[in-house]
Design an enzyme around this catalytic site. Structure first.
Site, PDB file in Angstrom:
ATOM      1  N   ARG A 173       0.919  -0.986  -0.124  1.00 66.04           N
ATOM      2  CA  ARG A 173       0.262   0.042  -0.122  1.00 66.04           C
ATOM      3  C   ARG A 173       1.150   1.048  -0.016  1.00 66.04           C
ATOM      4  NH1 ARG A 173      -3.225  -3.063  -1.018  1.00 66.04           N
ATOM      5  NH2 ARG A 173      -5.181  -4.008  -0.202  1.00 66.04           N
ATOM      6  N   LYS A 233       0.048 -12.892  -8.623  1.00 63.31           N
ATOM      7  CA  LYS A 233      -0.880 -12.887  -9.229  1.00 63.31           C
ATOM      8  C   LYS A 233      -1.322 -12.496 -10.541  1.00 63.31           C
ATOM      9  CE  LYS A 233      -2.243 -11.303  -4.812  1.00 63.31           C
ATOM     10  NZ  LYS A 233      -3.158 -10.764  -3.719  1.00 63.31           N
ATOM     11  N   ALA A 239      -3.600 -17.252 -12.454  1.00 60.47           N
ATOM     12  CA  ALA A 239      -2.062 -17.043 -11.051  1.00 60.47           C
ATOM     13  C   ALA A 239      -1.476 -18.293 -12.062  1.00 60.47           C
ATOM     14  CB  ALA A 239      -2.515 -17.117 -10.272  1.00 60.47           C
ATOM     15  N   ASP A 265      -7.756 -10.993  -1.085  1.00 59.93           N
ATOM     16  CA  ASP A 265      -8.073 -11.373   0.247  1.00 59.93           C
ATOM     17  C   ASP A 265      -9.072 -12.954  -0.363  1.00 59.93           C
ATOM     18  OD1 ASP A 265      -6.479  -9.644   1.260  1.00 59.93           O
ATOM     19  OD2 ASP A 265      -8.657  -8.116   1.890  1.00 59.93           O
TER      20      ASP A 265
END
Length: 323
Positions: A173, A233, A239, A265
């Protein structure tokens, strides 16, 4: 007569916030839907819906927002007995502002929150009660502040002491820390990690700057550092998992995308669920892309997470081994 405490299959912790979702631009006002959101608790809920014993040991404020977080997790079958309340800090807040069909702006109000002040003793208590089979961490928690970073580091050491498998989802992030700050922390964590999950552009954060630029070379280097398997991913392109000398790929499930928030998630929850069930790499990837697709096709961070009985709704597929 009471029995012994049953250990959770998965323990996770991190910041879970109250989430407000608007129907349009915030500056125009209007109604907002109230829920909760947090990467680690999203994974916990996803695992709970798939029938696994999972515990969340995060921190919330001693406020009504914190009560909403704990009540929601309990309702989803997540053990929050190890969660802590901080009477000196509020529960964090996140606002979702949809601006275009596939673009949602996110606004955080989490500075100085209870989640950022999570203490290592809370993690220690969780391990003391009943060591889990898997510890799940994300790269979000150490970015919240010194206390949360200390708690995450302590959890890694406890996992090694108790032979607990460690899963790390990089989940970078940029609003919380720079790529340089993230790399300084995450690269040091690699010797503790058994399952590394990352998007292809996050892998370099786990490696020295001299690492190869291609994913295959990066995965080989991480395997050499002791990471058991690397799960990469690729979003709409599916993936891959790297174990030993093989790369196993799986395409993404084809669904109508409604909301991409929480898809990563959900993917992690599916992967760990299949790992706990003893599935091979193909089975783990298959369940991961399936649970990820459920999330993409539903509104909210965790609301669309499937139960085990719902998994067949999206069918089954097989990966392709690339040698």
């Amino acid at each position: 007569m009471s029995g012994a405490v049953q250990a959770p299959e998965v323990l996770t912790f991190g910041e879970t916030m109250v989430a407000l979702r608007g129907s349009g631009p915030l500056k125009l006002g209007g109604s907002m839907r109230v829920s909760v959101a947090g990467a680690e608790s999203n994974v916990a809920i996803g695992l709970g819906r798939l029938g696994h014993r999972v515990a969340w040991a995060g921190a919330v404020g001693d406020d009504e927002a914190g009560e909403l977080v704990l009540r929601t997790l309990r309702a989803e079958g997540v053990d929050v007995s190890g969660a802590s309340r901080d009477d000196g800090a509020p529960t964090g807040l996140i606002l979702f502002e949809p601006r275009l069909p596939e673009v949602t702006r996110v606004h955080y109000y989490r500075s100085g929150s209870a989640g950022s002040r999570l203490k290592a003793c809370a993690v220690e208590a969780a391990f003391t009660a009943a060591p889990p089979r898997i510890l799940h961490l994300t790269g979000i928690t150490p970015a919240l502040g010194p206390s949360a970073l200390c708690a995450a580091r302590r959890a890694l050491r406890l996992a090694r002491e108790h032979s607990t498998l460690v899963c790390l989802d990089v989940n970078f992030r940029s609003r919380l820390w720079s790529s340089e700050e993230a790399a300084d922390v995450l690269a040091d964590w690699m010797p503790y990690v058994d399952v590394l999950i990352a998007s292809d552009d996050e892998l370099p954060l786990c490696l020295p700057s001299s690492a190869p630029r291609e994913v295959t070379g990066q995965a080989e280097l991480l395997l050499g550092l002791g990471v058991g398997e690397i799960v990469v991913k690729y979003g709409a392109d599916g993936a891959a998992v790297h174990t030993g000398g093989d790369e196993l790929r799986a395409p993404a499930r084809q669904v109508r995308a409604v909301d991409p928030v929480g898809a990563g998630d959900a993917f992690v929850a599916g992967y760990l669920s299949a790992l706990l069930d003893g599935e091979d790499a193909a089975g783990r990837l298959d369940r991961a892309v399936t649970t990820g697709a459920f999330a993409v096709a539903s509104h909210g961070d965790w609301e669309g997470a499937p139960t085990r009985a719902e998994l067949p709704l999206l069918g089954a597929g097989a990966g392709t081994v690339v040698r």
